[in-house]
Design a protein around this motif. Structure first.
Motif, short mmCIF file in Angstrom:
data_model
loop_
_atom_site.label_atom_id
_atom_site.label_comp_id
_atom_site.label_asym_id
_atom_site.label_seq_id
_atom_site.Cartn_x
_atom_site.Cartn_y
_atom_site.Cartn_z
N ASN A 1 0.86 -1.18 0.00
CA ASN A 1 0.00 0.00 0.00
C ASN A 1 0.90 1.23 0.00
O ASN A 1 1.53 1.54 1.01
N PRO A 2 0.99 1.95 -1.15
CA PRO A 2 1.90 3.11 -1.18
C PRO A 2 1.48 4.24 -0.25
O PRO A 2 2.30 5.10 0.07
N HIS A 3 0.22 4.25 0.19
CA HIS A 3 -0.23 5.30 1.12
C HIS A 3 0.36 5.10 2.51
O HIS A 3 0.70 6.06 3.18
N SER A 4 0.44 3.84 2.93
CA SER A 4 0.92 3.56 4.29
C SER A 4 2.34 3.01 4.32
O SER A 4 2.99 3.03 5.37
N GLY A 5 2.81 2.51 3.17
CA GLY A 5 4.12 1.88 3.14
C GLY A 5 4.13 0.48 3.71
O GLY A 5 5.21 -0.13 3.86
N ARG A 6 2.96 -0.07 4.01
CA ARG A 6 2.89 -1.40 4.60
C ARG A 6 2.61 -2.46 3.54
O ARG A 6 1.87 -2.22 2.58
N TRP A 7 3.20 -3.64 3.75
CA TRP A 7 2.91 -4.80 2.91
C TRP A 7 1.76 -5.58 3.54
O TRP A 7 1.79 -5.89 4.73
N LEU A 8 0.75 -5.86 2.72
CA LEU A 8 -0.48 -6.47 3.22
C LEU A 8 -0.75 -7.78 2.49
O LEU A 8 -0.36 -7.95 1.33
N GLU B 1 -13.22 -6.60 -5.27
CA GLU B 1 -11.88 -6.67 -4.68
C GLU B 1 -11.72 -5.94 -3.35
O GLU B 1 -10.83 -6.26 -2.58
N TYR B 2 -12.53 -4.91 -3.07
CA TYR B 2 -12.42 -4.24 -1.78
C TYR B 2 -12.75 -5.21 -0.65
O TYR B 2 -12.15 -5.16 0.42
N HIS B 3 -13.71 -6.08 -0.89
CA HIS B 3 -14.16 -6.99 0.16
C HIS B 3 -13.57 -8.37 -0.09
O HIS B 3 -13.99 -9.08 -1.00
N ARG C 1 -6.92 1.82 0.07
CA ARG C 1 -5.61 2.26 0.54
C ARG C 1 -5.72 3.42 1.52
O ARG C 1 -4.98 3.50 2.51
N ILE C 2 -6.67 4.30 1.25
CA ILE C 2 -6.88 5.44 2.15
C ILE C 2 -7.28 4.97 3.54
O ILE C 2 -6.72 5.39 4.56
N LEU C 3 -8.25 4.07 3.59
CA LEU C 3 -8.74 3.60 4.89
C LEU C 3 -7.67 2.79 5.62
O LEU C 3 -7.51 2.90 6.85
N GLU C 4 -6.92 1.96 4.89
CA GLU C 4 -5.87 1.17 5.54
C GLU C 4 -4.80 2.07 6.14
O GLU C 4 -4.29 1.81 7.24
N ALA C 5 -4.46 3.15 5.42
CA ALA C 5 -3.46 4.09 5.93
C ALA C 5 -3.96 4.79 7.19
O ALA C 5 -3.17 5.24 8.01
N GLU C 6 -5.30 4.89 7.35
CA GLU C 6 -5.89 5.49 8.55
C GLU C 6 -6.06 4.49 9.68
O GLU C 6 -6.58 4.83 10.74
N GLY C 7 -5.65 3.24 9.44
CA GLY C 7 -5.83 2.21 10.46
C GLY C 7 -7.20 1.57 10.42
O GLY C 7 -7.59 0.85 11.34
N ASP C 8 -7.95 1.82 9.37
CA ASP C 8 -9.29 1.27 9.19
C ASP C 8 -9.23 0.24 8.07
O ASP C 8 -8.18 -0.06 7.53
N THR C 9 -10.38 -0.31 7.70
CA THR C 9 -10.42 -1.25 6.59
C THR C 9 -11.72 -1.07 5.81
O THR C 9 -12.79 -0.90 6.40
N VAL C 10 -11.61 -1.12 4.50
CA VAL C 10 -12.78 -0.94 3.65
C VAL C 10 -13.75 -2.11 3.78
O VAL C 10 -14.93 -1.99 3.42
N THR C 11 -13.28 -3.24 4.29
CA THR C 11 -14.16 -4.40 4.42
C THR C 11 -15.29 -4.16 5.41
O THR C 11 -16.27 -4.91 5.43
N ARG C 12 -15.20 -3.10 6.21
CA ARG C 12 -16.26 -2.79 7.19
C ARG C 12 -17.44 -2.08 6.56
O ARG C 12 -18.49 -1.96 7.18
#
Length: 799
Positions: A417-424, A493-495, A597-608
């Motif tokens: 995720n280029p927004h957070s720099g984390r590998w998921l 793909e989001y979910h 990517r936006i939500l993951e960078a905020e510590g959230d998840t789009v799956t919600r």
């Protein structure tokens, strides 16, 4: 700009990669990005060259994890041609670069009709004066192994010398995609170079793991001059041909570079290097090459051009140009699939996804031989798909979400995720609906072409094995009295899992279940239609027991489709998700296409949330006509009337971020029938996706081939309601004011050039003169027969 040219004025380093992608030239065998010939790869420029199907697998260590990826290989750079000047008796000026030189003019012209890229520039050097440069390049459509670059240098009011270095550069890596920078990108090994007099340099190498041999030979000559001082200088990973030529006003220097490229995957050769040297030595001059290249493109345009007035028509022609450069008649001789990003860059690692679902409907009616070859790519990998299904304890064929050389699953296990720099973790390999896309394309190709031989042989084997997989994957649920498919991911793909779940996958994704039911229904139809001897032979070949078919029939009628609030649910439990505050996110971010990517960078998840990248329920309205979709739901025991479908469309329109370039395309076609007033907004988005780079930098990594081909299909199939079934052309035109006039030709059942034209409330159908049978054309309120040599004009109802 004319209807046939795209022009770029000035030099903008920030837009260079986008321009390189959109100015790529190719012929279906290989393609080269529209990069500046004097520049090697860096942060601004990326002169990539890719041969269709040339993959290599490498190991990398990323974030402490061992990963293996297969990539479409960036081949040696044949474009390299740099230059510098000096006045008579003076010192050499620095090598020219658009990044450091004083540019007076700079312009690119992409000529779609001739398939050439021309760059003109003027720059000033304080120690010398002004030099004009004009470069024209081509990647030959007649001979798929040839490319050429012509450069004309014209001094203004000064005399001196020009030094030219024409090279073949093997010191290249895969480095087009910044987020892949942590991965190993060194694919080429055993690089050798050498000279071949007169004026030819060569380079050969191999891919490190797949062992594909690659060879290039470059002939560089100064036209109309006696032999200039010349030196062939092979180096460790680069072959350079150096020339020093006198230059003066009225005496421009004309340099022609002709290149041949071969790989060990080619047929009818002994050795790639020998073939490259032979081909470049017998190639004509660039004027001759240009003539034969333009003639080859003229034949393509006659078969495929689409006429739509205005800017939309210009964009559609550009899209068609890039489709034909990736998938040309030369593709029919290759073992390749549909690369999602064309041969234009390295995003998605050059892999084959489900994008053929958006590409083949167009090709079927123009270049059916190419469609058949692309289906054969899937057929050759059918045994691997069967092994993949067996590995998870299922029968039939489970095609991979991402495919490359041999048909194994190429989907990465982790993504950045280029927004957070984390590998998921990446669970997109659970998109088993790719098998339904393969089956859909088999059926549509055979309906369009009447190729019963293919349908009864290779097509039947794929169709049956995919149907077998769906029947085995579906489990009966006594509580609902329905069959259910669990643990999958849909096109959205989001979910990829339920909120808080420890295991990935969703249950009863509507798109997956409905297309699975369609596959099972078509497979049963095919078995009923086959001659008895062929049916028995086929059942024996795929080892299909007679006891399996009753279950296929049952599953095809009893797969579950979830509903909520009077609309079709994207998957079971979708209604339990939270609503997203869309207005708040639009206010906080410039763009929310990649909401995940936006939500993951905020510590959230789009799956919600009730939020989709692309609304995969609406994909059903893209694939199937309203009548066919109603019939599918009726077979499953559900009533899908116009009101339910309208509510469903409205519901997901409010909850989709359009994070995929395919989303606008799908919504545009669906809305053309469901909510016409809003359709044009999404059609425009589909047309602008790559030329405006609406996803913010992705087009520089390769064009989106499925979206480009899909816009062509939107006119050909969406606006006309065109279906090929029951040995007839079915038409149900949709009035869309912004695209009220269009015209194109089809290749249908032996007829070359069936013309369809819409203008001023009329639909014209013309069949060229031939010995073929008349064509039956069916509309909602009438049926007509058009014989060869006749034209029929139909009045359309006003609405």
């Amino acid at each position: 700009m004319s209807d046939w040219t795209w022009e770029y004025e000035g030099y903008d380093p920030t837009a260079e990669r986008l321009r390189e992608s959109l100015c790529t030239l190719g012929n279906g065998y290989f393609a080269t990005r529209g990069a500046a010939p004097e520049c090697r790869a860096g942060l601004v420029h990326y002169p990539g060259t890719y041969a269709a199907g040339c993959y290599n697998r490498l190991e990398s260590t990323v974030a402490g994890r061992h990963v293996v990826n297969e990539d479409l290989v960036n081949l040696p750079n044949w474009l390299l041609l740099r230059f510098r000047v000096r006045r008579t008796g003076g010192a050499w000026c620095p090598w020219f670069s658009p990044d450091t030189s004083a540019l007076l003019d700079y312009r690119h012209v992409l000529d779609l009709r001739r398939a050439t890229l021309t760059r003109t520039l003027r720059f000033r050097d304080d120690d010398v004066g002004v030099l004009g440069v004009r470069q024209t390049r081509l990647v030959h459509m007649g001979d798929p192994h040839l490319a050429a670059l012509r450069t004309v240098f014209t001094p203004e009011d000064w005399s001196g010398e020009i030094e030219i270095e024409s090279g073949l550069d093997g010191d290249v890596i895969n480095g087009n995609v910044h987020r892949y920078r942590a991965l190993n990108g060194s694919h080429l090994t055993r690089v050798r170079t050498g000279p071949q007099e007169p004026g030819t340099a060569w380079l050969s190498c191999r891919t490190s793991t797949s062992g594909i041999g690659v060879a290039l030979a470059a002939r560089t000559v100064v036209v109309g001059r006696s032999a200039a001082p010349s030196e062939l200088r092979p180096a460790r990973r680069r072959a350079v041909h150096r020339l020093v030529v006198p230059i003066a006003p009225g005496r421009p220097v004309d340099v022609e570079k002709t290149v041949a490229l071969f790989t060990s995957r080619d047929t009818a050769i002994s050795d790639p290097l020998e073939a490259a040297l032979d081909r470049v030595s017998t190639a004509g001059g660039i004027s001759d090459l240009l003539d034969s290249h333009v003639a080859a493109w003229e034949r393509l345009w006659r078969r495929a051009d689409i006429q739509v007035p205005g800017r939309a028509g210009r964009v559609l022609r550009l899209h068609l140009f890039h489709v034909l450069q990736t998938l040309s008649p030369h593709t029919a001789d290759l073992d390749v699939g549909v690369p999602a990003r064309g041969l234009h860059g390295e995003a998605y690692r050059g892999h084959v996804f489900w994008d053929e679902l958006f590409v083949l409907p167009y090709l079927n009616l123009h270049f059916p031989e190419v469609s058949r070859a692309l289906l054969n790519y899937r057929y050759r990998r059918l045994p691997r798909a069967c092994r993949a299904a067996a590995a998870i304890g299922r029968a039939g064929a489970m095609y991979p979400w991402q495919s490359g050389s041999d048909g194994r699953e190429e989907t990465q296990v982790w993504h950045l995720n280029p927004h957070s720099g984390r590998w998921l973790p990446d669970h997109s390999r659970l998109q088993h609906h790719v098998g339904s896309a393969v089956a859909y394309n088999v059926w549509q190709y055979c309906e369009a072409t009447g190729d019963t031989e293919y349908l009864h042989t290779k097509g039947a084997e794929m169709l049956l094995q995919i149907a077998r997989f769906w029947a085995d994957l579906a489990d009966f649920d006594p509580g609902t009295g329905r069959y259910r498919i669990r643990g999958v991911v849909g096109p959205d793909e989001y979910h990829d899992r339920y909120p808080g779940a420890t295991t990935p996958g969703l249950d009863d994704n509507t798109y997956t279940n409905v297309t699975a039911a369609w596959v099972l229904t078509r497979a049963l139809d095919l078995l009923r239609r086959l001659p008895a001897w062929r049916r028995e032979e086929l059942l024996e070949r795929v080892q299909l027991g007679g006891d399996e078919l009753p279950k296929w029939e049952e599953v095809s009628r009893r797969l579950r489709v979830p509903f909520h609030q009077g609309v079709i649910s994207q998957f079971e439990g979708y209604d339990d998700l939270a609503e997203l505050d869309w207005d708040a996110y639009r206010a906080r971010y410039d763009g929310i296409r990649r909401l995940d990517r936006i939500l993951e960078a905020e510590g959230d998840t789009v799956t919600r949330y009730k939020a989709s990248k692309q609304a995969d329920v609406l994909m059903l309205g893209y694939l199937f006509s309203p009548a066919e979709l109603r019939d599918l739901f009726r077979r499953l025991g559900y009533d899908l009337d116009d009101e339910v479908w309208r509510r469903t469309v409205d519901y997901y329109l409010q909850r989709t971020s359009h994070g995929s370039t395919l989303s606008g395309l799908v919504h545009g076609l669906v809305l053309a029938r469901a909510r016409r007033a809003e359709a044009w907004k999404y059609v425009q988005e589909a047309l602008q996706a790559d030329i405006a780079d609406i996803q913010g930098g992705t087009t520089g990594e390769g064009i989106h081939l499925g979206a480009m081909a899909g816009t062509l299909d939107l006119v050909q199939r969406g606006l006309t309601g065109l279906e090929t079934r029951e040995d007839a052309l079915w038409l149900d035109p949709v009035p869309l004011p912004a695209l009220s006039e269009y015209g194109f030709s089809l290749r249908y059942r032996g007829h070359w050039g069936v013309g369809i034209r819409r203008r001023r409330g009329q639909l014209g159908i013309g069949v060229p003169d031939s010995e073929e049978s008349p064509i039956r054309v069916v509309l909602a309120d009438r049926a007509v027969t058009v014989a060869p040599g006749e034209t029929c004009t139909l009045e359309l109802p006003m609405s």
